[in-house]
Scaffold this motif. Structure first.
Motif, PDB file in Angstrom:
ATOM      1  N   MET A 139       0.838  -1.194   0.000  1.00 26.99           N
ATOM      2  CA  MET A 139       0.000   0.000   0.000  1.00 26.99           C
ATOM      3  C   MET A 139       0.876   1.248   0.000  1.00 26.99           C
ATOM      4  N   VAL A 140       0.394   2.273  -0.643  1.00 27.34           N
ATOM      5  CA  VAL A 140       1.122   3.537  -0.668  1.00 27.34           C
ATOM      6  C   VAL A 140       0.669   4.366   0.526  1.00 27.34           C
ATOM      7  N   PRO A 141       1.544   4.604   1.490  1.00 27.75           N
ATOM      8  CA  PRO A 141       1.117   5.362   2.669  1.00 27.75           C
ATOM      9  C   PRO A 141       0.829   6.813   2.326  1.00 27.75           C
ATOM     10  N   SER A 142      -0.092   7.395   3.060  1.00 24.28           N
ATOM     11  CA  SER A 142      -0.443   8.786   2.819  1.00 24.28           C
ATOM     12  C   SER A 142       0.597   9.705   3.443  1.00 24.28           C
ATOM     13  N   ILE A 143       0.442  10.985   3.202  1.00 22.05           N
ATOM     14  CA  ILE A 143       1.421  11.983   3.632  1.00 22.05           C
ATOM     15  C   ILE A 143       0.786  12.863   4.695  1.00 22.05           C
ATOM     16  N   PHE A 144       1.547  13.150   5.750  1.00 29.26           N
ATOM     17  CA  PHE A 144       1.029  14.027   6.791  1.00 29.26           C
ATOM     18  C   PHE A 144       0.709  15.399   6.196  1.00 29.26           C
ATOM     19  N   PRO A 145      -0.374  16.009   6.648  1.00 22.70           N
ATOM     20  CA  PRO A 145      -0.740  17.319   6.096  1.00 22.70           C
ATOM     21  C   PRO A 145       0.250  18.392   6.496  1.00 22.70           C
ATOM     22  N   LEU A 146       0.267  19.452   5.701  1.00 23.83           N
ATOM     23  CA  LEU A 146       1.075  20.616   6.063  1.00 23.83           C
ATOM     24  C   LEU A 146       0.535  21.239   7.341  1.00 23.83           C
ATOM     25  N   GLU A 147       1.446  21.622   8.203  1.00 24.52           N
ATOM     26  CA  GLU A 147       1.089  22.339   9.426  1.00 24.52           C
ATOM     27  C   GLU A 147       1.719  23.720   9.361  1.00 24.52           C
ATOM     28  N   THR A 148       0.977  24.727   9.733  1.00 24.99           N
ATOM     29  CA  THR A 148       1.501  26.089   9.724  1.00 24.99           C
ATOM     30  C   THR A 148       2.361  26.311  10.960  1.00 24.99           C
ATOM     31  N   LEU A 149       3.635  26.650  10.744  1.00 28.42           N
ATOM     32  CA  LEU A 149       4.523  26.982  11.864  1.00 28.42           C
ATOM     33  C   LEU A 149       4.356  28.440  12.267  1.00 28.42           C
ATOM     34  N   HIS A 150       4.182  29.315  11.273  1.00 27.12           N
ATOM     35  CA  HIS A 150       3.939  30.729  11.576  1.00 27.12           C
ATOM     36  C   HIS A 150       3.257  31.366  10.378  1.00 27.12           C
ATOM     37  N   ASN A 151       2.262  32.238  10.659  1.00 31.00           N
ATOM     38  CA  ASN A 151       1.523  32.840   9.554  1.00 31.00           C
ATOM     39  C   ASN A 151       1.454  34.360   9.645  1.00 31.00           C
ATOM     40  N   SER A 152       2.396  34.973  10.360  1.00 34.87           N
ATOM     41  CA  SER A 152       2.375  36.447  10.417  1.00 34.87           C
ATOM     42  C   SER A 152       3.783  37.015  10.431  1.00 34.87           C
ATOM     43  N   LEU A 153       4.660  36.428   9.615  1.00 34.63           N
ATOM     44  CA  LEU A 153       6.013  36.960   9.481  1.00 34.63           C
ATOM     45  C   LEU A 153       6.026  38.057   8.420  1.00 34.63           C
ATOM     46  N   SER A 154       6.875  39.046   8.609  1.00 40.92           N
ATOM     47  CA  SER A 154       7.068  40.039   7.554  1.00 40.92           C
ATOM     48  C   SER A 154       8.250  39.616   6.691  1.00 40.92           C
ATOM     49  N   LEU A 155       8.249  40.082   5.455  1.00 41.86           N
ATOM     50  CA  LEU A 155       9.372  39.787   4.571  1.00 41.86           C
ATOM     51  C   LEU A 155      10.663  40.342   5.153  1.00 41.86           C
ATOM     52  N   LYS A 156      10.567  41.478   5.816  1.00 45.43           N
ATOM     53  CA  LYS A 156      11.752  42.087   6.408  1.00 45.43           C
ATOM     54  C   LYS A 156      12.349  41.169   7.475  1.00 45.43           C
ATOM     55  N   GLN A 157      11.507  40.571   8.314  1.00 47.64           N
ATOM     56  CA  GLN A 157      11.997  39.644   9.330  1.00 47.64           C
ATOM     57  C   GLN A 157      12.729  38.470   8.707  1.00 47.64           C
ATOM     58  N   VAL A 158      12.116  37.873   7.708  1.00 49.08           N
ATOM     59  CA  VAL A 158      12.705  36.699   7.076  1.00 49.08           C
ATOM     60  C   VAL A 158      13.988  37.060   6.349  1.00 49.08           C
ATOM     61  N   ASP A 159      13.973  38.215   5.666  1.00 45.98           N
ATOM     62  CA  ASP A 159      15.150  38.636   4.925  1.00 45.98           C
ATOM     63  C   ASP A 159      16.321  38.905   5.865  1.00 45.98           C
ATOM     64  N   GLU A 160      16.063  39.564   6.997  1.00 48.28           N
ATOM     65  CA  GLU A 160      17.114  39.812   7.977  1.00 48.28           C
ATOM     66  C   GLU A 160      17.660  38.498   8.537  1.00 48.28           C
ATOM     67  N   PHE A 161      16.761  37.560   8.811  1.00 52.33           N
ATOM     68  CA  PHE A 161      17.182  36.265   9.342  1.00 52.33           C
ATOM     69  C   PHE A 161      18.082  35.537   8.345  1.00 52.33           C
ATOM     70  N   LEU A 162      17.650  35.455   7.078  1.00 52.25           N
ATOM     71  CA  LEU A 162      18.444  34.756   6.063  1.00 52.25           C
ATOM     72  C   LEU A 162      19.774  35.455   5.830  1.00 52.25           C
ATOM     73  N   HIS A 163      19.745  36.771   5.845  1.00 50.75           N
ATOM     74  CA  HIS A 163      20.980  37.530   5.665  1.00 50.75           C
ATOM     75  C   HIS A 163      21.953  37.240   6.814  1.00 50.75           C
ATOM     76  N   ARG A 164      21.417  37.139   8.015  1.00 50.44           N
ATOM     77  CA  ARG A 164      22.256  36.936   9.199  1.00 50.44           C
ATOM     78  C   ARG A 164      22.885  35.537   9.220  1.00 50.44           C
ATOM     79  N   VAL A 165      22.074  34.507   8.958  1.00 52.29           N
ATOM     80  CA  VAL A 165      22.606  33.146   9.056  1.00 52.29           C
ATOM     81  C   VAL A 165      23.506  32.797   7.876  1.00 52.29           C
ATOM     82  N   CYS A 166      23.359  33.509   6.753  1.00 49.06           N
ATOM     83  CA  CYS A 166      24.222  33.251   5.595  1.00 49.06           C
ATOM     84  C   CYS A 166      25.467  34.124   5.607  1.00 49.06           C
TER      85      CYS A 166
END
Length: 1044
Positions: free
Chosen positions: A961-988
């Motif tokens: 049998m082909v097992p099903s896939i767990f549904p997507l779960e939302t980890l966060h739904n109110s991030l700003s692009l600025k927050q994410v961009d600063e985070f990626l810039h910092r860790v890279c």
């Protein structure tokens, strides 16, 4: 001929030309053209004549010389257009880009006498080498039988294109050899992401372009309600308009069609068709008649002083208004996905010193880097030949100085012979992409002997030979990927409808109308690439084999370490040594062990340690269970029906015994201690057998699964770091290039020249032609998924103490024990056009996660909080979760509602909404639709693969049998692009391989200042941003060398 002169486009244009006061149109009857001499043809001042099947071009040339009319399309040049060699020569002389090519001219009487050398994965034509995939075109332009040959690494075979017959334009063939008669052009294959562009000129200053699905993709012709091939007008770049002008003038064809391939940021002309009209566009008919009428009136009656008026193509994309409130427009979807279900990976190591191995190492350039990968069948055949030779010498001369161990050589020979003897559909096939030999140069020999070797150390250089096989994507893995691709459409506007049965809905319409900027990347592992191809097949509702989809839609991303990493870091080697030491202690886990192994206090890790208690005693039990399993398999082999019994994916009991016997030998070393590095392999094998071979009914397999999983849940996640600092250090080693690329994807939502821009003036039935959704899909292996998730968890994206939603998300992730096949990390970017361009609230980012395929025990993963849950304060005013625009009705664009920060709710009751040909997608019941709750994607049950066929005579292929896939779960739904961009810039920021301390990264304040400076520069360059277009900051490209 009558068929051409009475066609709908010709009639429409001629009718419009008749409206000119001084123009009268005469159509030459077909019988006059065929039966009468040119001197008896009607008189005319302007001749529109073009070659087609059955048309006497020679007579038309004679008529032209006799009457000297104004020629719309030059007749002599039409001879050249019938020969692809001449077309390519003229294009090259004009400096027009075209694919690299070579011409093979054959003498029809002696076809074997030609300058062609054919090898397995390339051909050499006149000394020019073309690696597969390459294109083979007949030199005669009237011959539409064009073949595309695929490399063995993608499955081999060829796609055979032909003039459209019904709904087909090509078919896939397993034949991989080129044609042996006839003359051909061989050219480099251009990766166009499955799209061709047809360009139609009317004079040098006017060009109309339409995009269509490439006939080489799956061979299915998409047709509209009138039976016409579905095409959508697209914008030409300035360079492409110059190319159109050059083609029109070079071939002296006022009305001229040609084919354009957009690949790797450039445009290439691959064919010139001559006289050709757009099939179904009233606007084009108006423009064409106007241009032609003006042209011939100015040429023949300049005294009338007619104004020169050419319809100009507007480059402006119309602004589509959106509603107010929290309604936002989807701009970008980024997904990182682990590959699907695979056969168990197997590995054998041996130290070799024979000169033949060193000669092979030198032959393929191993000394340049000290390492060598051999994957091609020819290379593996050479290794097999060496192994056979050495075994013969060992048998003849017992005192010879060959230092390779006979048992290892026998295993090497057995594995390679096993693979070379099986067919393409069987387990471990030699011709596929799931096996390789690695050779590593050791200057002073191997420093320490492994369990299977002698303890004596020999002086002098040697080679470490590592044979890897298995790890092939299974039929279940293909189904998982294809079904996930289908369900993934629900991420896009309109995807909640009956998308599987209605191709005009949601993502499919978005993609078919060329408003979907899609690129798919995959590492160079075969199982990863085939997963990506199967996903694309489901996502875009394609048909047929995966090979053409793989070659055209999936980009190999092994450059810059984007999705591949061949070697372990020093940190990982140190951690593996530490894990080995801790798990070799024959005592129950105490507080000090929990502190050493679980400093992050991960519940899933603590639970596994509680189950294991004493690691050595658990390893003893696992070893005994493996011995018991091997004993049961041997007993089955003694039964009369054993030879006819085939397990899942055509594996035999002998092959199953081979892999378990090897694990039994390797797990317990000569010293009596256990090789902890084999624990993931044991879990890999028992998980495979419990999932696919459970019908064998072997005793105590569930006990082996339970204990090996507990050990694996300790070992596997900790190999990517035990404490927070180590996790970040290793994560940066693996995924900094990928995170830089993600940062670039989020920043570059403003379309560049490489995107197929839908032309607003010619796009009937499309209400928002200017909107593009950018999708970037990255398919990779477990290591990159672990590393990327660790970066989000421990890299400081948000403060758990300050953000309740993030704290809940971290608790959920800590409870996830395994990142199984098809694990997904999804980032979605939205734009609120009602906010100021400089506002942080303009762009909105959501982060989602799924642990992938459900395991054999469904309770192995925790419950999350749903996909895109609504906030309690917003639920009463929140509109339906439907579509950005009702694409089935072509109504005006309606932006997608985006929820406020999460306020956790109980799950609403769900009912199953079954879709034909797709994975079950859970939808909310009628009651729950009035109270929005978490949206659930994917089913909770299993389904059987449509590819599986029960065959009682052979065994259990149909029982998996082909097992099903767990549904997507939302980890966060109110991030700003600025927050994410600063985070990626910092860790890279810190990519120095010697860095170990995350404190060396750029501070949030510094990153914020840098981000604001870039944003201001962007606004200075582009001004205010239209609501229909993306408007995030554009930075430099940190992942150079990639097509974005």
């Amino acid at each position: 001929m009558t068929k051409k002169s009475r066609s709908k486009p010709m009639v429409q244009i001629l009718e419009r030309l008749c409206r000119f006061e001084f123009i009268e149109v005469t159509v030459f009857p077909e019988d006059v053209i065929l039966e009468q001499p040119p001197e008896k043809w009607p008189l005319c001042n302007v001749l529109v004549s073009f070659h087609s099947k059955g048309f006497p071009l020679d007579k038309a040339v004679e008529y032209s010389k006799l009457r000297n009319p104004l020629l719309i399309n030059d007749l002599d040049m039409q001879y050249y257009i019938q020969d692809r060699r001449e077309v390519y020569r003229i294009l090259q002389e004009e400096g027009i880009d075209l694919p690299r090519y070579a011409v093979l001219n054959r003498d029809p009487d002696h076809p074997e006498e030609c300058n062609l050398v054919e090898c397995e994965d390339h051909v050499e034509v006149n000394g020019e080498v073309f690696h597969k995939p390459f294109v083979e075109k007949p030199v005669c332009a009237e011959d539409h039988n064009v073949y595309i040959y695929y490399p063995t690494s993608a499955g081999g075979g060829s796609q055979r294109l032909f003039r459209k017959i019904g709904s087909r334009s090509s078919v896939y063939s397993p034949e991989s050899s080129v044609r042996k008669t006839g003359s051909y052009i061989y050219e480099e294959f251009m990766p166009t992401d499955g799209t061709d562009v047809k360009v139609y000129t009317v004079g040098p200053d006017y060009a109309h372009a339409e995009a269509r699905k490439s006939p080489a993709l799956d061979g299915k012709v998409e047709r509209d309600s009138e039976g016409k091939e579905v095409r959508y007008p697209v914008m030409l770049t300035a360079i492409e308009k110059l190319v159109a002008r050059k083609v029109c003038l070079a071939f002296k064809q006022t009305v001229c069609g040609f084919d354009l391939l957009r690949a790797n940021g450039h445009s290439f002309v691959c064919d010139v068709n001559g006289f050709s009209f757009v099939k179904n566009s009233m606007k084009y008919y108006d423009d064409c008649a106007k241009v032609l009428g003006n042209l011939l009136m100015r040429e023949l009656a300049p005294q009338l002083h007619l104004p020169w008026s050419v319809p100009l193509e507007s480059e402006d994309i119309p602004i589509v208004p959106t509603t107010s409130g929290t309604m936002m427009e989807l701009r970008c979807v980024i997904a990182i996905v682990r590959h699907g279900d695979r056969t168990p990976k197997q590995k054998m190591k041996m130290e070799v010193r024979h000169p033949l191995f060193f000669e092979l190492f030198e032959k393929y350039g191993g000394y340049k880097s000290g390492k060598l990968k051999l994957k091609k069948p020819k290379q593996l055949q050479e290794v097999l030949d060496i192994a056979r030779l050495l075994l013969v010498e060992l048998g003849q001369h017992t005192d010879c100085e060959i230092e390779e161990k006979k048992s290892k050589l026998l295993q090497l020979k057995t594995v390679l012979e096993m693979e070379s003897s099986l067919t393409d559909s069987q387990y471990g096939h030699f011709s596929g992409i799931n096996r390789k030999v690695q050779l590593t140069y050791l200057r002073t020999g191997k420093p320490q002997a492994s369990s299977g070797e002698e303890d004596c150390h020999k002086e002098g250089p040697s080679l470490l030979l590592v044979l890897k096989w298995g790890g092939e994507l299974t039929p279940a893995g293909r189904v998982q990927a294809e079904e996930l691709g289908r369900a993934f459409r629900c991420m896009y506007p309109g995807g909640q409808g009956d998308y599987a049965g209605f191709p005009g809905c949601g993502l499919l319409r978005l993609h078919s109308t060329y408003r979907h900027d899609l690129k798919i990347y995959a590492s160079d592992e075969g199982r990863v690439q085939m997963t990506a191809a199967a996903f694309a097949k489901g996502l875009l509702a394609l048909e047929g084999e995966l090979t053409p989809i793989l070659v055209q839609m999936v980009k190999s991303a092994n450059m810059n370490g984007l999705l591949d990493s061949d070697c372990l870091s020093d940190s990982q080697n140190r951690i593996k040594t530490r894990l080995h030491e801790i798990l070799q202690q024959d005592q129950d886990f105490g507080p000090e062990h929990y502190q050493k192994l679980a400093p992050t206090h991960s519940p899933s890790l603590v639970n596994s340690m509680n189950l294991v208690q004493n690691p050595v005693k658990t390893c003893d039990e696992v070893y005994n269970l493996i011995q018991n399993l091997n004993s049961q398999i041997r007993q089955r082999l003694e039964t009369p029906t054993a030879q006819n019994l085939q397990l899942y994916h055509s594996e035999s009991l002998e092959l199953m015994l081979q892999r378990w016997s090897k694990l039994e030998r390797d797990f317990r070393m000569k010293s009596g201690r256990y090789d902890i590095s084999k624990i993931p392999d044991i879990y890999d094998c028992i998980k495979y057998d419990c999932q696919h071979n459970a019908s064998l009914g072997l005793d105590r397999t569930q006990d082996l699964f339970r204990l090996s999983r507990a050990l694996a849940d300790i070992v596997i996640p900790q190999e990517y770091g035990i404490c927070r600092e180590e996790k970040l250090d290793i994560a940066q080693t693996y995924c900094v290039p990928l995170m830089k690329k993600i940062q670039l994807d989020l920043q570059r939502t403003h379309e560049d020249e490489a995107v197929n821009k839908l032309h607003p003036l010619y796009s009937r039935g499309v209400m928002s032609p200017g909107r593009h959704v950018r999708t970037r899909l990255y398919f990779t292996s477990e290591s990159h998924v672990h590393s990327l998730l660790n970066m989000f968890r421990y890299g400081g994206l948000l403060d758990e103490e300050q953000d309740a939603q993030w704290k809940q998300a971290m608790e959920y992730l800590s409870a996830v024990p395994e990142l199984n096949y098809m694990t997904q990390i999804v980032i979605m970017l939205y734009e609120d056009n009602n906010k100021e361009p400089t506002s942080e609230e303009r762009f909105h980012v959501e982060l989602h996660f799924s642990p992938g395929v459900r395991g054999c025990e469904s309770e192995s993963a925790p419950q999350g909080f749903g996909f895109r849950p609504a906030s309690s304060e917003n639920k009463d005013k929140r509109p339906d979760q439907g579509s950005l625009e009702d694409l089935s009705q072509d109504q005006a664009q309606q932006p997608l509602p985006v929820s406020e920060p999460i306020s956790i709710q109980r799950r609403s009751p769900m009912v199953r909404n079954r879709k034909t040909g797709s994975m079950e997608v859970l939808s909310e019941s009628a009651q729950s639709q009035t109270k929005p709750g978490p949206l659930r994607l994917f089913s909770s049950g299993s389904r059987q693969s449509p590819e599986f066929k029960t065959n009682p005579g052979l065994g259990f292929e149909g029982c998996s049998m082909v097992p099903s896939i767990f549904p997507l779960e939302t980890l966060h739904n109110s991030l700003s692009l600025k927050q994410v961009d600063e985070f990626l810039h910092r860790v890279c920021k810190t990519t120095d391989p010697d860095r170990t301390n995350p404190a060396l990264m750029e501070s949030p304040a510094q990153a914020r200042a840098s981000s604001e400076a870039c944003l201001q520069q962007f606004l200075h360059n582009f001004g205010s941003v239209p609501s229909s277009g993306p408007s995030s900051p554009v930075h430099g490209n940190p992942a150079s060398g990639l097509s974005q």
